[in-house]
Design a protein around this motif. Sequence first.
Motif, short mmCIF file in Angstrom:
data_model
loop_
_atom_site.label_atom_id
_atom_site.label_comp_id
_atom_site.label_asym_id
_atom_site.label_seq_id
_atom_site.Cartn_x
_atom_site.Cartn_y
_atom_site.Cartn_z
N LEU A 1 7.82 8.33 3.15
CA LEU A 1 6.86 7.44 2.51
C LEU A 1 5.79 8.29 1.84
O LEU A 1 5.22 9.19 2.45
CB LEU A 1 6.22 6.51 3.54
CG LEU A 1 7.14 5.49 4.22
CD1 LEU A 1 6.35 4.73 5.28
CD2 LEU A 1 7.74 4.54 3.21
N PHE A 2 5.52 8.01 0.54
CA PHE A 2 4.46 8.69 -0.19
C PHE A 2 3.24 7.78 -0.18
O PHE A 2 3.25 6.68 -0.74
CB PHE A 2 4.90 9.00 -1.62
CG PHE A 2 6.08 9.93 -1.69
CD1 PHE A 2 5.91 11.30 -1.54
CD2 PHE A 2 7.36 9.44 -1.87
CE1 PHE A 2 6.99 12.15 -1.59
CE2 PHE A 2 8.45 10.30 -1.93
CZ PHE A 2 8.26 11.65 -1.78
N THR A 3 2.17 8.23 0.44
CA THR A 3 0.96 7.43 0.56
C THR A 3 -0.25 8.27 0.21
O THR A 3 -0.17 9.51 0.12
CB THR A 3 0.80 6.88 1.98
OG1 THR A 3 0.75 7.99 2.90
CG2 THR A 3 1.95 5.96 2.36
N CYS A 4 -1.38 7.57 -0.03
CA CYS A 4 -2.65 8.24 -0.32
C CYS A 4 -3.46 8.29 0.96
O CYS A 4 -3.70 7.26 1.60
CB CYS A 4 -3.43 7.50 -1.41
SG CYS A 4 -2.65 7.56 -3.04
N LYS A 5 -3.89 9.47 1.30
CA LYS A 5 -4.70 9.67 2.49
C LYS A 5 -6.10 10.10 2.09
O LYS A 5 -6.29 10.71 1.04
CB LYS A 5 -4.07 10.72 3.40
CG LYS A 5 -2.82 10.25 4.12
CD LYS A 5 -3.14 9.19 5.15
CE LYS A 5 -1.89 8.79 5.94
NZ LYS A 5 -2.18 7.75 6.93
N CYS A 6 -7.05 9.78 2.93
CA CYS A 6 -8.44 10.12 2.67
C CYS A 6 -8.84 11.33 3.49
O CYS A 6 -8.59 11.38 4.70
CB CYS A 6 -9.33 8.92 3.02
SG CYS A 6 -11.11 9.29 2.93
N ASN A 7 -9.45 12.29 2.84
CA ASN A 7 -9.98 13.48 3.51
C ASN A 7 -11.45 13.59 3.14
O ASN A 7 -11.79 13.99 2.03
CB ASN A 7 -9.20 14.72 3.07
CG ASN A 7 -9.65 15.96 3.84
OD1 ASN A 7 -10.55 15.89 4.67
ND2 ASN A 7 -9.02 17.09 3.54
N THR A 8 -12.32 13.23 4.09
CA THR A 8 -13.75 13.22 3.79
C THR A 8 -14.32 14.60 3.54
O THR A 8 -15.41 14.72 2.98
CB THR A 8 -14.52 12.55 4.94
OG1 THR A 8 -14.21 13.24 6.16
CG2 THR A 8 -14.13 11.09 5.10
N SER A 9 -13.60 15.64 3.94
CA SER A 9 -14.09 16.98 3.65
C SER A 9 -14.07 17.28 2.16
O SER A 9 -14.70 18.24 1.70
CB SER A 9 -13.25 18.02 4.40
OG SER A 9 -11.91 18.00 3.95
N LEU A 10 -13.37 16.46 1.40
CA LEU A 10 -13.33 16.64 -0.05
C LEU A 10 -14.48 15.91 -0.74
O LEU A 10 -14.63 16.02 -1.96
CB LEU A 10 -11.99 16.12 -0.60
CG LEU A 10 -10.72 16.78 -0.04
CD1 LEU A 10 -9.49 16.12 -0.61
CD2 LEU A 10 -10.71 18.27 -0.33
N CYS A 11 -15.29 15.15 0.03
CA CYS A 11 -16.40 14.40 -0.56
C CYS A 11 -17.59 15.31 -0.77
O CYS A 11 -17.86 16.23 0.00
CB CYS A 11 -16.79 13.24 0.35
SG CYS A 11 -15.45 12.05 0.62
#
Length: 913
Positions: free
Chosen positions: A615-625
Amino acid sequence: TTTTSETTTTRTPTPPIGFPTTTSTPGTTTTSGPSSPTGTSPPISTTPFIGTSSTTKTTTSGPTPSRSTPPTTTAGTEISTPRTTSATVTTPTTSPTSTSPVSTTTSGTTPTESFTTTSGTTSSSSVTINATTTISTTLKTLPPVSTTTSGPTATSTVVTTTGSDSWMLCNCTKVICIEDNIVQVIPIICNPPPKPTCANGLSPVPVMDEDGCCWHWECDCYCTGWGDPHYMTFDGLYYSYQGNCTYVLVEEINKKVDNFGVYIDNYHCDPRDVVSCPRTLIVRHETQEVRLTTAEPNTLQVEVTVNNQLVALPYKKFGVSIYESGINRVVEIPELKMNVTYNGLSFSIRMPYSLFGNNTQGQCGTCNNNTADDCMLPNGNIAENCETMADHWQVVDPSKPQCSPGLVPTVSPSTTPTQPCKESSICELLLGSVFKPCHAFVQPEKFYAACVFDSCVLPNLDLECSSLQIYAAICADQGACIDWRKHTNGVCSHECPSGKEYRACGPIKEMTCKSRGQNETSTKQVEGCFCPNGTMLYDSGVDVCVKTCGCVGVDMIPREFGEKFTVDCQDCICLEGEHGIVCEPHVCEQKKVTCDGEGFYEVTEVNPKDSCCPLFTCKCNTSLCTAKAPKCSLGFEVHSYIPSGQCCPVYQCVPKGVCVHENAEFLPNSSVFVDKCQNCVCTNDVNVVTQLNIISCERVPCNIKCQPGYELKPVKGECCGKCVQTKCIIHTSDNSELILSPGDFKSDPRNNCTIYSCVDVHDQLIASTSEITCPAFNEDSCKPVSAPLDSSTPCSVRHRKDFIVYDGCRSVDRVDLTECEGTCGTFSLYSAEANSMDHSCSCCRETSTTEKQVVLKCPGGHAVSHKYIYVESCSCQDTECKKPLSNELQNNEKNEKASALNRTKRGISFTSK
């Protein structure tokens, strides 16, 4: 072409247990199953009875036993004929149309239900035949022979060679050429050979002769080893040996097989290095070297390698077959009719006497049914004992540089420990009822001795189980299966993997889906883990038990025919036929996703519904904020929330719901220290301006009551103040208390001549009691009334004695007290020049003082030291003249002072009590 006829009377002997029964007619052989043990002589068989399913032949150490072969007949049918039999045989000549009758008479009679032996080996019934044949220098095939009997009619083909005296017909029939085309037909009859006694204590095995007609007994070459370790040679000689090197178990004396031998690698399995255990069994045959290695010490886990490469079982290559049989791994060499078994705790080597008799050497001894030469050294000499012999069969092993042939012999450990040894109760099973069914086949004494040795020398390794295991294996080989492990209270238990169950008596080769249509001739049993009832092993190389024979793939899961499944990301189907499982790549259908927005990135996850299609999904990485959390003031904390559809959080400072005081936070309902004079608590009320909780305080309640003469005065650092004496407390003559303020005088209510006074000197209250003593009345000293009173008393020091009372404590005795008293020049005059009143005031005051100490007794019984001022001298000193008070106050004050002064100046002399 020769035509013969023959009439015989025979009875088929009964074979030993397990030996197949065979009946033959020309061109046909029929085999039935095992027969009952009522006879001793088997009929002809194409497959001899061998314990390991390989053809072997062994002879005894005594004279060659007699042969025994049945004549050609139908199994279970007895043919009777008269004692004298004649037959007429018509033998055609070389011309197909020319025949002449020949009269044939048997040369003797054949007794019914009996066997006749010639020279102790073979008996025969002969038929003399007149025959006409064409003799040539080439082999000729005779047409079928017509034989007339009272039973079924049989035909056979005879082959003769020019110049031969005899030849064999089919079905163990021998033809002897007499003369002039006359032949004698002799059916070979075998007497039951006597059963020999094998030196190793095992039962002999029947082996077919080379002619395939008769059989004889042989004692197999059978060597075993177990425990730490104990050996039983080919001829049954028992000994123990504790070497920890690599040794020859068996090699050929006269090399007939290329690169053949069996070797053992021992190691010290005791921390004291006094006893050894087998670690690896090595079998060499031509180009292959098989190693059976114990995976973990004192277990039944064995790894198999061929030429140092790990192999899966079953393995078959270049004349060597390796397979599992119960708990054992078996190496079989069909060409040599031998096998080697190993299970990590014990080993056995079985070899046919016909191929290896009198031609073995090594720690297993010489296979000749004689124990006298079992301890033979490599040079051919016989050692005193086999322990010494075993040392000489070391081989060079690069993995053991400490071992070298010819070093100091290995010393056997003593079986008598420093403290008396109580052998394991498990050993008693060998002599008891559990193994009693086997005692008639194999004597248990040697195995019992080995068990006691192991339990005494290595009491913590449970090696005594190996003695019971090898004895049970030999018993099973002899036909007595013993279920013994359940009697050891779990000490010698054997755990089976999931899906299998333990059996003490299972087949040597377990039935599989591929072998279920084949008839297994071996009746011997072994212990091990087998498929439960109602299931069978899928294949010898696929260790999976199945209820129905379908397919088993790499996932080792049984499938039924027609079943579809996915494995290794391939869509497969189980088909009945040669190919079995047919697969094709698994197809995935999914959409590509695009990850936009700060903090999002693309990831690949395992699909729980289809592990082959990620499954290809979008994940959130708050370290990129990029947004950072702010630093909030005391009483506030950072709260963040992520708006819907976004990754990065939004930060804000929100109240914690606490009170703040002096850089500290306090939870609601907790105490807050403001000062010690207030009780403060953090409330749930919120200040709408600061958004902090409000601190509520109450002063500490003071329940201090001061005694008369004391007043509550504030004290720095104290919440409730302190009772401080502000007035003098005087005890009068009637024990009542009189309280006077500093500067007050008061007469005793009952005695006006007693005056009490209170003076404050340097913040120290001094109470005094004075009594007025009148001098003796002298009328001569009286003055006229009108005369003014002379009040000019000079300023001087007056002495008196009185108690000092301070802070509730009082001096024990009266103390000498001094004071200044007297008249000084004080006037008011009118000044004409200034047109005002001039004032001049002076006061009788102390000019020098000293500080003295006195001990005061307090009501609690304790004493304190007190300092007071002692006046040394007095003089008149100028002082400020104050304004006059109002008339009324002035008059009152004047009156009081005048009254007091009059009382004191009345010829007073102060006498202190």
